[in-house]
Design a protein around this motif. Structure first.
Motif, PDB file in Angstrom:
ATOM      1  N   SER A   1      28.677 -49.655   8.767  1.00  0.00           N
ATOM      2  CA  SER A   1      29.738 -48.513   8.790  1.00  0.00           C
ATOM      3  C   SER A   1      29.007 -47.213   8.067  1.00  0.00           C
ATOM      4  CB  SER A   1      30.955 -49.208   8.255  1.00  0.00           C
ATOM      5  OG  SER A   1      30.947 -49.983   7.267  1.00  0.00           O
ATOM      6  N   VAL A   2      28.514 -47.623   7.128  1.00  0.00           N
ATOM      7  CA  VAL A   2      27.945 -46.320   6.322  1.00  0.00           C
ATOM      8  C   VAL A   2      27.001 -45.793   7.010  1.00  0.00           C
ATOM      9  CG1 VAL A   2      26.556 -45.656   4.216  1.00  0.00           C
ATOM     10  CG2 VAL A   2      28.479 -47.543   4.061  1.00  0.00           C
TER      11      VAL A   2
ATOM     12  N   LEU B   1      28.444 -43.565   9.583  1.00  0.00           N
ATOM     13  CA  LEU B   1      29.026 -42.490   8.862  1.00  0.00           C
ATOM     14  C   LEU B   1      28.133 -41.394   8.732  1.00  0.00           C
ATOM     15  CD1 LEU B   1      32.006 -41.925   8.151  1.00  0.00           C
ATOM     16  CD2 LEU B   1      31.392 -42.480   5.892  1.00  0.00           C
ATOM     17  N   ARG B   2      26.868 -41.842   8.194  1.00  0.00           N
ATOM     18  CA  ARG B   2      25.569 -40.795   8.068  1.00  0.00           C
ATOM     19  C   ARG B   2      25.414 -40.239   9.379  1.00  0.00           C
ATOM     20  NH1 ARG B   2      22.967 -41.084   3.289  1.00  0.00           N
ATOM     21  NH2 ARG B   2      21.147 -40.691   4.447  1.00  0.00           N
TER      22      ARG B   2
ATOM     23  N   HIS C   1      27.606 -37.558  10.401  1.00  0.00           N
ATOM     24  CA  HIS C   1      27.604 -36.355   9.368  1.00  0.00           C
ATOM     25  C   HIS C   1      26.079 -35.579   9.293  1.00  0.00           C
ATOM     26  CE1 HIS C   1      31.119 -35.998   7.074  1.00  0.00           C
ATOM     27  NE2 HIS C   1      31.477 -37.136   7.298  1.00  0.00           N
ATOM     28  N   GLY C   2      25.186 -35.976  10.605  1.00  0.00           N
ATOM     29  CA  GLY C   2      24.023 -35.307  10.801  1.00  0.00           C
ATOM     30  C   GLY C   2      22.893 -35.466   9.830  1.00  0.00           C
ATOM     31  N   SER C   3      22.756 -36.837   9.322  1.00  0.00           N
ATOM     32  CA  SER C   3      21.743 -37.199   8.307  1.00  0.00           C
ATOM     33  C   SER C   3      20.491 -37.147   9.204  1.00  0.00           C
ATOM     34  CB  SER C   3      21.839 -38.568   7.701  1.00  0.00           C
ATOM     35  OG  SER C   3      20.813 -39.008   7.239  1.00  0.00           O
TER      36      SER C   3
ATOM     37  N   ALA D   1      17.875 -38.851   8.128  1.00  0.00           N
ATOM     38  CA  ALA D   1      17.436 -40.201   7.992  1.00  0.00           C
ATOM     39  C   ALA D   1      18.453 -41.207   7.597  1.00  0.00           C
ATOM     40  CB  ALA D   1      16.295 -40.448   6.613  1.00  0.00           C
TER      41      ALA D   1
END
Lengths: 167, 182
Positions: free
Chosen positions: B141-142, B145-146, B149-151, B153
């Protein structure tokens, strides 16, 4: 990868049961019957905890606790921007994910804070929520030691998480 | 729990009294509504997974898993009866495989099966600490979520997460084994 796990496991289970000629339908319904009683049992315990959490958030008590605890946090190398996450993570899963998103928008998802917060959220659990459904709702009392051990270990895990994100 | 519950109420209500007394009641109502929604959500996952768990138990698959995992679990938690061991095996497997929804009902079953006189025993405490320090390997789930938010990596957190949760779990089990009496 992980999206295949559940369908594969279920497929394996039903194939296995089919070969054993097990009455799966009756078994399933028999087990599923327990869901409503179980939910009804845990409901008051979850409510009691969520009320306190909501009061904590809305009263702004976090900022008051932060004054006392921020020296401890900086001593162990935990960024001050993560205070709310560390404080609320043991109580609420959805609440701490909202805080995590806040950290992403404030500091950036790939910033040091963003990565630390991700690791903290990914490596810890809702300790108090679990205690209320595992212990309280099953009528078990005096589990303070279990809470203390879980909290201390999680805190050490958080320190390790912040350390690892420096590299 | 009684102390935490009282302290939580007293401290927050004192603060609210001096800021905006009207939010006390709205907070309580909102929280109760959230709790009802959460319990409904849990109920929905319980229905399916309790059904599946029953199939796993009745087809003796749980017994096989239990026999397979018994040496490891006995080494960590101490001696546990066979029925409890089945539930513990299910809970641990579900956690490690990332089927979090299935691990909660299996965990409740494990605790209620170990419960003899409403006292938290050493194996129960170790079992709780293992669950409360996260046994989940991949924090799916993390990661999602990353991604949202356009991470650049999103997966970089997997290895640190595994290390951090392993440290916490091992430490917790060791403390419990040393400081909790049989």
């Amino acid at each position: 990868m992980s999206k295949y796990i559940i369908p594969l496991l279920l497929l394996f289970l039903f194939l296995y049961a089919f070969m054993k000629k097990a009455p799966v339908y009756e078994y399933f319904v028999e087990g599923a019957k327990g869901a409503i009683p179980l939910s009804v049992t845990i409901f008051p315990y979850v409510t009691a905890m969520l009320i306190v959490v909501e009061l904590m958030i809305n009263s702004g008590i976090a900022t008051h606790i932060e004054v006392f605890l921020s020296p401890v946090f900086s001593l162990f190398g935990i960024p001050s921007g993560l205070f709310q996450l560390v404080l609320f993570r043991p109580f609420t899963g959805s609440g701490s994910f909202a805080i995590l998103e806040n950290i992403f928008t404030t500091f950036g998802v790939d910033s040091y804070e963003g990565r630390c917060a991700s690791v903290i959220a990914g490596s810890s659990e809702t300790i108090f929520y679990l205690a209320s459904i595992y212990f309280s709702s099953q009528g078990i009392k005096k589990f303070g030691k279990a809470l203390a051990i879980a909290t201390i270990s999680t805190f050490v895990g958080i320190i390790v998480a912040c350390l690892l994100c420096r590299f | 729990m009684n102390i935490l519950f009282s302290l939580g109420f007293i401290a927050t209500l004192l603060l609210i009294l001096f800021q905006s007394p009207e939010i006390a009641l709205t907070s309580i109502i909102t929280a109760s509504e959230k709790s009802l929604q959460l319990s409904l959500k849990m109920c929905v996952t319980f229905v399916f997974w309790l059904g599946i768990i029953e199939i796993i138990s009745k087809t003796k698959l749980a017994e096989k898993m239990q026999r397979f995992l018994r040496p490891v679990i006995t080494f960590i938690m101490g001696d546990v009866d066979e029925k409890s061991m089945e539930h513990i095996s299910l809970n641990v497997s579900a956690n490690i495989l990332g089927v979090g929804n299935a691990s909660t009902p299996a965990g409740i079953n494990a605790i209620s099966s170990m419960n003899k006189n409403n006292l938290a025993t050493k194996p129960m405490i170790i079992f709780f600490v293992m669950n409360a320090t996260s046994l989940q390997m991949i924090p799916t789930s993390v990661i999602s979520l990353r991604q949202i938010h356009g991470s650049v990596a999103p997966y970089d957190i997997i290895i640190p997460s595994i290390i951090a949760s392993t440290v916490a779990t091992v430490l917790g089990v060791v403390i419990a084994r040393i400081f909790i009496k049989d």
